[in-house]
Design a protein around this motif. Sequence first.
Motif, PDB file in Angstrom:
ATOM      1  N   ASN A 195     157.591 -57.212 -30.076  1.00 14.19           N
ATOM      2  CA  ASN A 195     157.174 -56.251 -31.421  1.00 14.19           C
ATOM      3  C   ASN A 195     157.496 -54.804 -30.842  1.00 14.19           C
ATOM      4  O   ASN A 195     157.355 -54.489 -29.921  1.00 14.19           O
ATOM      5  CB  ASN A 195     155.777 -56.591 -31.680  1.00 14.19           C
ATOM      6  N   LEU A 196     157.894 -53.924 -32.293  1.00 13.89           N
ATOM      7  CA  LEU A 196     157.895 -52.744 -32.125  1.00 13.89           C
ATOM      8  C   LEU A 196     156.460 -52.053 -31.782  1.00 13.89           C
ATOM      9  O   LEU A 196     156.570 -50.913 -31.363  1.00 13.89           O
ATOM     10  CB  LEU A 196     158.592 -52.143 -33.337  1.00 13.89           C
ATOM     11  N   VAL A 197     155.319 -52.546 -32.542  1.00 15.83           N
ATOM     12  CA  VAL A 197     154.334 -51.897 -32.456  1.00 15.83           C
ATOM     13  C   VAL A 197     153.235 -52.659 -31.877  1.00 15.83           C
ATOM     14  O   VAL A 197     153.417 -53.908 -31.605  1.00 15.83           O
ATOM     15  CB  VAL A 197     153.794 -51.232 -33.758  1.00 15.83           C
ATOM     16  N   ARG A 198     152.272 -52.169 -31.263  1.00 11.27           N
ATOM     17  CA  ARG A 198     151.047 -52.938 -30.789  1.00 11.27           C
ATOM     18  C   ARG A 198     149.786 -52.540 -31.444  1.00 11.27           C
ATOM     19  O   ARG A 198     148.687 -51.987 -30.832  1.00 11.27           O
ATOM     20  CB  ARG A 198     150.837 -52.561 -29.208  1.00 11.27           C
ATOM     21  N   SER A 199     149.744 -52.905 -32.592  1.00  8.42           N
ATOM     22  CA  SER A 199     148.353 -52.844 -33.301  1.00  8.42           C
ATOM     23  C   SER A 199     147.307 -54.044 -32.869  1.00  8.42           C
ATOM     24  O   SER A 199     147.738 -55.032 -32.619  1.00  8.42           O
ATOM     25  CB  SER A 199     148.706 -52.517 -34.852  1.00  8.42           C
ATOM     26  N   LEU A 200     146.290 -54.141 -33.719  1.00 12.57           N
ATOM     27  CA  LEU A 200     145.413 -55.385 -33.521  1.00 12.57           C
ATOM     28  C   LEU A 200     146.265 -56.942 -33.887  1.00 12.57           C
ATOM     29  O   LEU A 200     145.938 -57.587 -33.071  1.00 12.57           O
ATOM     30  CB  LEU A 200     144.200 -55.151 -34.529  1.00 12.57           C
ATOM     31  N   SER A 208     149.968 -47.249 -32.999  1.00 15.44           N
ATOM     32  CA  SER A 208     150.007 -48.532 -33.603  1.00 15.44           C
ATOM     33  C   SER A 208     148.721 -48.877 -34.646  1.00 15.44           C
ATOM     34  O   SER A 208     148.599 -49.192 -35.582  1.00 15.44           O
ATOM     35  CB  SER A 208     150.087 -49.691 -32.711  1.00 15.44           C
ATOM     36  N   TYR A 209     147.486 -48.318 -34.178  1.00 15.81           N
ATOM     37  CA  TYR A 209     146.143 -48.334 -34.639  1.00 15.81           C
ATOM     38  C   TYR A 209     146.255 -47.608 -35.981  1.00 15.81           C
ATOM     39  O   TYR A 209     145.636 -48.020 -37.055  1.00 15.81           O
ATOM     40  CB  TYR A 209     145.212 -47.781 -33.785  1.00 15.81           C
ATOM     41  N   TYR A 210     146.691 -46.245 -35.834  1.00 14.63           N
ATOM     42  CA  TYR A 210     146.716 -45.564 -36.990  1.00 14.63           C
ATOM     43  C   TYR A 210     147.703 -46.129 -38.351  1.00 14.63           C
ATOM     44  O   TYR A 210     147.155 -46.425 -39.312  1.00 14.63           O
ATOM     45  CB  TYR A 210     147.337 -44.161 -36.999  1.00 14.63           C
ATOM     46  N   MET A 211     148.540 -46.894 -37.505  1.00 11.92           N
ATOM     47  CA  MET A 211     149.593 -47.366 -38.595  1.00 11.92           C
ATOM     48  C   MET A 211     149.068 -48.348 -39.402  1.00 11.92           C
ATOM     49  O   MET A 211     149.353 -48.640 -40.507  1.00 11.92           O
ATOM     50  CB  MET A 211     150.825 -47.790 -37.649  1.00 11.92           C
ATOM     51  N   ILE A 212     148.547 -49.355 -38.724  1.00 11.74           N
ATOM     52  CA  ILE A 212     148.015 -50.574 -39.166  1.00 11.74           C
ATOM     53  C   ILE A 212     146.797 -50.166 -40.304  1.00 11.74           C
ATOM     54  O   ILE A 212     146.718 -50.627 -41.406  1.00 11.74           O
ATOM     55  CB  ILE A 212     147.455 -51.647 -38.482  1.00 11.74           C
TER      56      ILE A 212
END
Length: 430
Positions: free
Chosen positions: A100-105, A261-265
């Motif tokens: 994955n490109l991001v690592r959010s929840l 990633s956190y802000y993004m989600i």
Amino acid sequence: MDTTATPTDRDIPADIAATLVDPAAYTDHRIHDSYRWLRANNPLGIARPEGFDPFWVVTKHAHIQAISRQNELFHNADRPTTLTNRAVEERVRKITGGPNLVRSLVQMDAPDHPKYRALTQGWFMPANLGKFEGRVREIARANVQRMLDKGGACDFVEDVALGYPLHVIMEILGVPEKDEPRMLRLTQELFGPQDPDTARMKEKLTAEQFSGMMQAVVADFGAYFRGITEDRRSNPREDLATVIANAKIGGDYMPDHDATSYYMIVATAGHDTTSSSTAGAIWALAEDPTQFERVKANPELIPGLVDEAIRWMTPVKHFMRSATADTELGGRKIAKGDWLMLCYASGNRDEDVFEEPYRFRCDRKLNRHVAFGYGAHLCLGQYLAKLEMRILFEELLPRLKSIALDGEVKMTQAYFVNGPKKLPIRFEVN
Ligand code: HEM
């Protein structure tokens, strides 16, 4: 999964597999026709569409819940968390070293997932959200007034549904109003890369160009939020960005990529989905004057309208999981490493769970939809989404005498998150 296996009764027909990976099929009845066929004939079958690794297609409500509940047996992060073709996945693995490109929840599993989720969970609980209700109502009133000022006709998506949840989440997060158009554009580029109206690059792209484009979108989010992090560490405020910027995992600030990633989600999941569900409610009411009259006369039906609109629209069409061990479900043998598509929009039309699943009914009792997912990853923003929608309808419905469609509704072409992108309506004011 053995990708060279000869077809068996587990395999779903090629034309149905092709619909699942065709963004355009999500703009009309085709995707629901496919889901209906699958629920009746092969509720847990394997799709082998060209260019993609094979995946199980989970279309029954009970199976979606069973898989989501067992989050140690079915991981989010081992393989792409949303449907991704083989070439793009390879490219992403080269760039990030992971799928994955991001690592959010949603791209995390235990032990990290519960630790990261706990950082903001309290913020999203009804007890805390109550603080914002007054401000959300002010924002809702301003949006309703702007719509009424249009004088009897508007594009409900453009004029209300897009801007309202965007403004609420950006205020909660702490993004200044002047930056909202930029956040909207980045979200649409992230969620609608296959739709010619929202994609950053309109031409047909190679896997390399596609992943490069998505990486550039993520980098833009990163560059923007890095500035916010620096600011909130030196000037803490009462906003969610301050919580994310100052959150510590094991005594240290979150790594930069995890914070982005956190802000993004929060910034992305927090509005597009709510916009689509809000527009879905107005679409349904515009098509059914009887229900419109009923909700208007009985405001206590508004929470039911909200839940039904979220079920009806199911803006998040799927998330993927992968098996961490061999297991069995619904009489099928699932092997370690197999990839599974949880088709929430199918679960939400499951005839075994919903009476008249194809009818929009705001008086539906026990609306056990899975539009917010289920289990450990259950949508963190569900109470906020429902609060925003309830307040908007409490403000809007008493002001309207009638409402009707005024042209063709257009849906976003996307197999991950989609909903109406044009909803022309006519309305009379009380
Ligand atoms: C996760 C849907 C609104 C933030 C999810 C998931 C779904 C979903 C399906 C994945 C659940 C799973 O894998 O089991 C929706 C819908 C919404 C909505 C349909 C609106 C109607 C929001 C809002 C926010 C938000 C307003 C606010 C920030 C999140 C976050 C997660 C999430 C942070 C990840 C949770 C985790 O993995 O632990 N949402 N969402 N969502 N949603 Fe929402």
